[in-house]
Design an enzyme around this catalytic site. Structure first.
Site, short mmCIF file in Angstrom:
data_model
loop_
_atom_site.label_atom_id
_atom_site.label_comp_id
_atom_site.label_asym_id
_atom_site.label_seq_id
_atom_site.Cartn_x
_atom_site.Cartn_y
_atom_site.Cartn_z
N ASP A 60 48.52 -23.43 49.76
CA ASP A 60 49.91 -23.50 49.27
C ASP A 60 50.57 -24.87 49.38
OD1 ASP A 60 49.33 -20.85 49.04
OD2 ASP A 60 50.92 -20.12 50.36
N GLU A 103 51.04 -19.81 46.48
CA GLU A 103 51.76 -18.54 46.65
C GLU A 103 52.53 -18.31 45.36
OE1 GLU A 103 54.23 -18.21 50.14
OE2 GLU A 103 54.84 -16.18 49.62
N LYS A 116 48.04 -16.36 44.78
CA LYS A 116 48.00 -15.20 45.68
C LYS A 116 49.40 -14.60 45.81
CE LYS A 116 48.31 -17.91 49.97
NZ LYS A 116 49.72 -17.64 50.20
N LYS A 151 50.92 -13.33 51.52
CA LYS A 151 50.88 -14.48 52.42
C LYS A 151 49.42 -14.84 52.70
CE LYS A 151 55.38 -14.49 52.72
NZ LYS A 151 56.10 -15.38 51.77
N VAL A 195 50.00 -25.24 54.32
CA VAL A 195 51.30 -24.85 54.87
C VAL A 195 51.63 -23.42 54.47
CG1 VAL A 195 52.14 -27.22 54.78
CG2 VAL A 195 52.56 -25.73 52.82
N THR A 196 52.56 -22.81 55.24
CA THR A 196 52.97 -23.24 56.55
C THR A 196 52.06 -22.60 57.59
OG1 THR A 196 54.56 -21.42 56.80
CG2 THR A 196 55.40 -23.47 55.87
N CYS A 203 51.47 -18.50 55.77
CA CYS A 203 50.30 -18.27 54.89
C CYS A 203 48.99 -18.78 55.48
CB CYS A 203 50.57 -18.88 53.52
SG CYS A 203 51.88 -17.98 52.64
N GLN A 227 41.50 -16.38 74.12
CA GLN A 227 40.53 -15.31 74.40
C GLN A 227 39.18 -15.57 73.73
OE1 GLN A 227 42.55 -11.24 74.34
NE2 GLN A 227 44.05 -12.46 73.20
C1 C5J Z 1 53.74 -20.11 53.06
C2 C5J Z 1 55.97 -19.24 53.28
N1 C5J Z 1 52.93 -20.68 52.17
N2 C5J Z 1 56.20 -19.92 54.40
N3 C5J Z 1 54.83 -19.44 52.60
O1 C5J Z 1 53.51 -20.22 54.24
O2 C5J Z 1 56.77 -18.45 52.86
#
Ligand code: C5J
Length: 229
Positions: free
Chosen positions: A31, A79, A136, A139, A164-165, A169, A209
């Site tokens: 993204d 996204e 997509k 997320k 990101v972020t 995602c 873990q």
């Molecule tokens: C992504 C968002 N790409 N933060 N989208 O992380 O809404």
């Protein structure tokens, strides 16, 4: 899918060395689209400091160059929903920021809609012919995309994550990948968040873990370990 192969190479990582399978490891760029990164886009309109995401661009560009030089698989995601929003659950849309929701007109076209200027990947990281590019609606990168089948057809067993972020995602995609049997590594300087504390928490969580979700390492460690192109 195996955790290592006889041809694998070792990358110093947390919580322990990551075994990368040359040729069977896809670089994933999540993204890196204009609406999240550029001033004047969706992210900025929500009051986020988009300059916090910019440091991820150069490490991702370096990794892209390395993957391309070796002819290894690359996946870019955006996204992005269908224009008719048939792939956007109303619950998710209505929960959004009251002034700007998925599909609404935003500063760079309709928000998170395929084909709109804001969903384009930034020029510095533009996909090249032959690379996988998926829109997509979730997320995570596997839900409703068919990506798992495409990666399986290519024999991909390992995924190196950037983008990101970190906590939305990227983390969701990495967790989805973990449940599908991929060994995933998150590149520490190739991912950013509008909330640095969230990024730090994700790095800690995924490697906890005994690599419960996966590994993390700086891009320099990944690049230094790669075989000759
Ligand atoms: C992504 C968002 N790409 N933060 N989208 O992380 O809404």
């Amino acid at each position: 899918m195996s955790t290592s192969t006889s041809m694998s190479i070792s990358i110093p990582a947390a919580p322990f060395d990551y075994r990368l399978a040359p040729g069977a490891t896809a670089l994933v760029v999540i993204d890196m689209q204009r609406d999240f990164i550029e001033p004047g886009g969706f992210g900025a309109s929500l009051g986020n400091d988009v300059s916090l995401l910019v440091p991820a661009i150069a490490p991702i560009a370096a990794l892209l160059a390395a993957w391309r030089a070796r002819g290894w698989p690359v996946v870019h995601t955006r996204e992005a929903h269908k224009a008719d929003l048939s792939d956007c659950p109303p619950a998710k849309r209505l929960r959004g920021a009251p002034t700007l929701r998925i599909g609404d007109p935003g500063p760079m076209g309709r928000l998170l809609i395929s084909g709109e200027p804001g969903t384009e990947i930034i020029a510095a990281l533009a996909p090249q012919p032959g690379e996988i590019v998926i829109d997509k609606p979730g997320k995570g990168m596997f839900w409703a995309t068919g990506l798992h089948e495409r990666l399986q057809a290519l024999g991909v067993s390992h995924l190196v994550f950037t983008g990101v972020t970190t906590e939305v995602c990227v983390q969701t995609s990495m967790r989805e990948a973990n449940d599908r049997g991929y060994d995933g590594l998150l590149v520490e300087d190739g991912t950013e968040s509008y909330f640095p504390a969230y990024k730090a928490a994700v790095l800690e969580m995924i490697a906890a873990q005994g690599a419960i979700v996966g590994w993390h390492a700086p891009s320099a460690a990944v690049l230094a370990a790669l075989p000759e192109a």
